[in-house]
Write a protein that holds these residues in place. Structure first.
Motif, PDB file in Angstrom:
ATOM      1  N   ALA A  89       0.974  -1.144  -0.081  1.00 37.35           N
ATOM      2  CA  ALA A  89      -0.067   0.004   0.133  1.00 37.35           C
ATOM      3  C   ALA A  89       0.733   1.139  -0.230  1.00 37.35           C
ATOM      4  CB  ALA A  89      -0.852   0.080   1.399  1.00 37.35           C
ATOM      5  N   LEU A  90       1.978   1.385   0.605  1.00 37.72           N
ATOM      6  CA  LEU A  90       2.896   2.389   0.965  1.00 37.72           C
ATOM      7  C   LEU A  90       3.555   2.671  -0.485  1.00 37.72           C
ATOM      8  CD1 LEU A  90       4.764   4.641   2.153  1.00 37.72           C
ATOM      9  CD2 LEU A  90       6.128   2.545   2.607  1.00 37.72           C
ATOM     10  N   SER A  91       4.001   1.594  -1.215  1.00 45.02           N
ATOM     11  CA  SER A  91       4.463   1.733  -2.395  1.00 45.02           C
ATOM     12  C   SER A  91       3.853   2.592  -3.404  1.00 45.02           C
ATOM     13  CB  SER A  91       5.232   0.516  -2.847  1.00 45.02           C
ATOM     14  OG  SER A  91       4.235  -0.519  -3.257  1.00 45.02           O
ATOM     15  N   ILE A  92       2.439   2.112  -3.359  1.00 44.77           N
ATOM     16  CA  ILE A  92       1.518   2.163  -4.547  1.00 44.77           C
ATOM     17  C   ILE A  92       0.792   3.829  -4.209  1.00 44.77           C
ATOM     18  CG2 ILE A  92      -0.986   2.011  -5.591  1.00 44.77           C
ATOM     19  CD1 ILE A  92       0.046  -1.154  -5.313  1.00 44.77           C
ATOM     20  N   THR A  93       0.513   4.023  -2.864  1.00 43.05           N
ATOM     21  CA  THR A  93      -0.080   5.396  -2.479  1.00 43.05           C
ATOM     22  C   THR A  93       0.907   6.312  -2.048  1.00 43.05           C
ATOM     23  OG1 THR A  93      -0.341   4.787  -0.194  1.00 43.05           O
ATOM     24  CG2 THR A  93      -2.140   4.108  -1.743  1.00 43.05           C
ATOM     25  N   GLU A  94       2.146   5.878  -1.685  1.00 43.78           N
ATOM     26  CA  GLU A  94       3.114   6.826  -1.221  1.00 43.78           C
ATOM     27  C   GLU A  94       2.720   7.463  -0.091  1.00 43.78           C
ATOM     28  OE1 GLU A  94       5.495   9.008  -3.795  1.00 43.78           O
ATOM     29  OE2 GLU A  94       5.262   7.926  -5.409  1.00 43.78           O
ATOM     30  N   MET A  95       1.562   6.886   0.623  1.00 45.18           N
ATOM     31  CA  MET A  95       1.293   7.510   2.015  1.00 45.18           C
ATOM     32  C   MET A  95       2.116   7.088   3.177  1.00 45.18           C
ATOM     33  SD  MET A  95      -2.883   6.954   1.651  1.00 45.18           S
ATOM     34  CE  MET A  95      -3.215   7.342   3.300  1.00 45.18           C
ATOM     35  N   ARG A  96       3.225   7.694   3.493  1.00 41.79           N
ATOM     36  CA  ARG A  96       4.293   7.299   4.320  1.00 41.79           C
ATOM     37  C   ARG A  96       3.810   6.884   5.852  1.00 41.79           C
ATOM     38  NH1 ARG A  96       8.976   7.170   1.583  1.00 41.79           N
ATOM     39  NH2 ARG A  96       9.353   8.294  -0.195  1.00 41.79           N
ATOM     40  N   GLY A  97       2.776   7.427   5.994  1.00 36.69           N
ATOM     41  CA  GLY A  97       2.096   7.070   7.447  1.00 36.69           C
ATOM     42  C   GLY A  97       1.898   5.384   7.588  1.00 36.69           C
ATOM     43  N   LEU A  98       1.797   4.808   6.290  1.00 38.30           N
ATOM     44  CA  LEU A  98       1.512   3.326   6.402  1.00 38.30           C
ATOM     45  C   LEU A  98       2.811   2.628   6.927  1.00 38.30           C
ATOM     46  CD1 LEU A  98      -0.417   2.902   2.968  1.00 38.30           C
ATOM     47  CD2 LEU A  98      -1.202   2.757   5.401  1.00 38.30           C
ATOM     48  N   GLY A  99       3.894   3.357   6.838  1.00 34.50           N
ATOM     49  CA  GLY A  99       5.197   2.691   7.197  1.00 34.50           C
ATOM     50  C   GLY A  99       5.234   2.513   8.662  1.00 34.50           C
ATOM     51  N   MET A 100       4.150   3.267   9.413  1.00 35.37           N
ATOM     52  CA  MET A 100       4.375   2.907  10.925  1.00 35.37           C
ATOM     53  C   MET A 100       3.720   1.584  11.241  1.00 35.37           C
ATOM     54  SD  MET A 100       3.300   6.680  12.533  1.00 35.37           S
ATOM     55  CE  MET A 100       1.483   6.457  12.069  1.00 35.37           C
ATOM     56  N   ILE A 101       2.953   1.066  10.388  1.00 36.34           N
ATOM     57  CA  ILE A 101       2.346  -0.330  10.691  1.00 36.34           C
ATOM     58  C   ILE A 101       3.341  -1.527  10.519  1.00 36.34           C
ATOM     59  CG2 ILE A 101       0.572  -2.211   9.681  1.00 36.34           C
ATOM     60  CD1 ILE A 101      -1.089   0.254   8.724  1.00 36.34           C
ATOM     61  N   THR A 102       4.337  -1.117   9.397  1.00 30.00           N
ATOM     62  CA  THR A 102       5.214  -2.283   8.992  1.00 30.00           C
ATOM     63  C   THR A 102       6.013  -2.947  10.041  1.00 30.00           C
ATOM     64  OG1 THR A 102       5.529  -1.238   6.745  1.00 30.00           O
ATOM     65  CG2 THR A 102       7.147  -2.467   7.327  1.00 30.00           C
ATOM     66  N   PRO A 103       6.547  -2.177  10.929  1.00 25.74           N
ATOM     67  CA  PRO A 103       7.441  -2.841  12.085  1.00 25.74           C
ATOM     68  C   PRO A 103       6.658  -3.832  13.037  1.00 25.74           C
ATOM     69  CG  PRO A 103       7.861  -0.515  12.083  1.00 25.74           C
ATOM     70  CD  PRO A 103       6.680  -0.414  11.083  1.00 25.74           C
ATOM     71  N   PHE A 104       5.516  -3.597  13.283  1.00 25.33           N
ATOM     72  CA  PHE A 104       4.333  -4.765  13.842  1.00 25.33           C
ATOM     73  C   PHE A 104       4.513  -6.095  13.124  1.00 25.33           C
ATOM     74  CE2 PHE A 104       2.757  -0.307  15.384  1.00 25.33           C
ATOM     75  CZ  PHE A 104       3.012  -0.749  16.614  1.00 25.33           C
ATOM     76  N   GLY A 105       4.522  -5.923  11.768  1.00 24.33           N
ATOM     77  CA  GLY A 105       4.737  -7.083  10.791  1.00 24.33           C
ATOM     78  C   GLY A 105       6.042  -7.788  11.052  1.00 24.33           C
ATOM     79  N   GLY A 106       7.195  -7.080  11.325  1.00 24.74           N
ATOM     80  CA  GLY A 106       8.415  -7.432  11.474  1.00 24.74           C
ATOM     81  C   GLY A 106       8.408  -8.086  12.740  1.00 24.74           C
ATOM     82  N   VAL A 107       8.018  -7.486  13.713  1.00 27.54           N
ATOM     83  CA  VAL A 107       7.916  -7.908  15.029  1.00 27.54           C
ATOM     84  C   VAL A 107       7.222  -9.470  15.148  1.00 27.54           C
ATOM     85  CG1 VAL A 107       7.083  -7.799  17.543  1.00 27.54           C
ATOM     86  CG2 VAL A 107       8.390  -6.032  16.595  1.00 27.54           C
ATOM     87  N   SER A 108       6.000  -9.538  14.241  1.00 27.45           N
ATOM     88  CA  SER A 108       5.284 -10.646  14.148  1.00 27.45           C
ATOM     89  C   SER A 108       6.231 -11.860  13.462  1.00 27.45           C
ATOM     90  CB  SER A 108       4.172 -10.516  13.295  1.00 27.45           C
ATOM     91  OG  SER A 108       3.285  -9.809  13.944  1.00 27.45           O
ATOM     92  N   PHE A 109       6.857 -11.213  12.357  1.00 29.69           N
ATOM     93  CA  PHE A 109       7.811 -12.173  11.779  1.00 29.69           C
ATOM     94  C   PHE A 109       8.942 -13.147  12.661  1.00 29.69           C
ATOM     95  CE2 PHE A 109       7.265 -10.170   7.610  1.00 29.69           C
ATOM     96  CZ  PHE A 109       6.184 -11.048   7.225  1.00 29.69           C
ATOM     97  N   LEU A 110       9.691 -11.952  13.604  1.00 31.30           N
ATOM     98  CA  LEU A 110      10.565 -12.523  14.437  1.00 31.30           C
ATOM     99  C   LEU A 110      10.136 -13.471  15.462  1.00 31.30           C
ATOM    100  CD1 LEU A 110      12.260  -8.958  14.475  1.00 31.30           C
ATOM    101  CD2 LEU A 110      13.373 -10.963  13.643  1.00 31.30           C
ATOM    102  N   THR A 111       8.930 -13.004  16.044  1.00 30.71           N
ATOM    103  CA  THR A 111       8.280 -13.680  17.132  1.00 30.71           C
ATOM    104  C   THR A 111       7.790 -15.181  16.478  1.00 30.71           C
ATOM    105  OG1 THR A 111       7.441 -11.746  18.158  1.00 30.71           O
ATOM    106  CG2 THR A 111       6.410 -13.746  18.780  1.00 30.71           C
ATOM    107  N   ALA A 112       7.348 -15.044  15.176  1.00 34.38           N
ATOM    108  CA  ALA A 112       6.966 -16.358  14.660  1.00 34.38           C
ATOM    109  C   ALA A 112       8.145 -17.444  14.598  1.00 34.38           C
ATOM    110  CB  ALA A 112       6.459 -16.115  13.508  1.00 34.38           C
ATOM    111  N   TRP A 113       9.285 -16.825  14.095  1.00 40.34           N
ATOM    112  CA  TRP A 113      10.251 -17.556  13.986  1.00 40.34           C
ATOM    113  C   TRP A 113      10.796 -18.194  15.245  1.00 40.34           C
ATOM    114  CZ3 TRP A 113      11.092 -20.388   9.618  1.00 40.34           C
ATOM    115  CH2 TRP A 113      10.489 -19.869   8.654  1.00 40.34           C
ATOM    116  N   ALA A 114      10.971 -17.418  16.299  1.00 36.43           N
ATOM    117  CA  ALA A 114      11.522 -17.733  17.484  1.00 36.43           C
ATOM    118  C   ALA A 114      10.500 -18.671  18.144  1.00 36.43           C
ATOM    119  CB  ALA A 114      11.757 -16.446  18.434  1.00 36.43           C
ATOM    120  N   LEU A 115       9.511 -18.627  18.080  1.00 32.81           N
ATOM    121  CA  LEU A 115       8.347 -19.240  18.604  1.00 32.81           C
ATOM    122  C   LEU A 115       8.625 -20.695  18.070  1.00 32.81           C
ATOM    123  CD1 LEU A 115       6.233 -19.319  20.871  1.00 32.81           C
ATOM    124  CD2 LEU A 115       4.572 -18.854  19.114  1.00 32.81           C
ATOM    125  N   LEU A 116       8.756 -20.809  16.501  1.00 39.76           N
ATOM    126  CA  LEU A 116       8.914 -21.899  15.983  1.00 39.76           C
ATOM    127  C   LEU A 116      10.319 -22.771  16.428  1.00 39.76           C
ATOM    128  CD1 LEU A 116       7.968 -24.005  13.467  1.00 39.76           C
ATOM    129  CD2 LEU A 116       9.408 -22.520  11.992  1.00 39.76           C
TER     130      LEU A 116
END
Length: 124
Positions: A89-116
């Motif tokens: 969405a950020l790349s298509i709309t260039e709405m930089r505020g969407l970038g605030m959501i991205t780190p939460f996804g990164g934390v989800s990825f890290l937590t998923a791999w650690a939990l696995l």
């Protein structure tokens, strides 16, 4: 639950291929080089975690009662939505505020791999 993650992984891989092709052919001339790079990052991490979900589906065949692996799979799905889709969405709309959501996804990825890793190590 194994079948659920295998299906989710396969569908996410299909979506990655479609979105990757769309980015390479449909967005190439529409996006700046910077935004195209952001889009590429979204596809790349989407792919990694689509395969991660497939791996979890396969592991659940051997550990069918593993609650932690199941949580790990759902965290990967959450990560795909929060990380990759916010970057799409950020790349298509260039709405930089969407970038605030991205780190939460990164934390989800890290937590998923650690939990696995913990689930396999502890056999839980």
């Amino acid at each position: 639950m194994s079948k659920t993650f295998l299906i989710l992984g396969a569908l996410n891989t299909l979506l990655c291929i479609a979105l990757g092709a769309f980015g390479a052919h449909g967005l190439k001339r529409m996006l700046s080089a910077d935004m195209l790079s952001v889009y590429h990052t979204a596809v790349q991490y989407h792919f990694y975690h689509a395969f991660g979900i497939i791996i979890i589906g396969l592991l659940l065949l051997h550990f069918p009662k593993s609650r932690l692996m199941t949580i790990s799979g759902w965290l990967m799905m959450v990560g795909i939505v929060l990380f990759s889709f916010s970057l799409y969405a950020l790349s298509i709309t260039e709405m930089r505020g969407l970038g605030m959501i991205t780190p939460f996804g990164g934390v989800s990825f890290l937590t998923a791999w650690a939990l696995l890793a913990y689930a396999i190590w502890a056999d839980k």
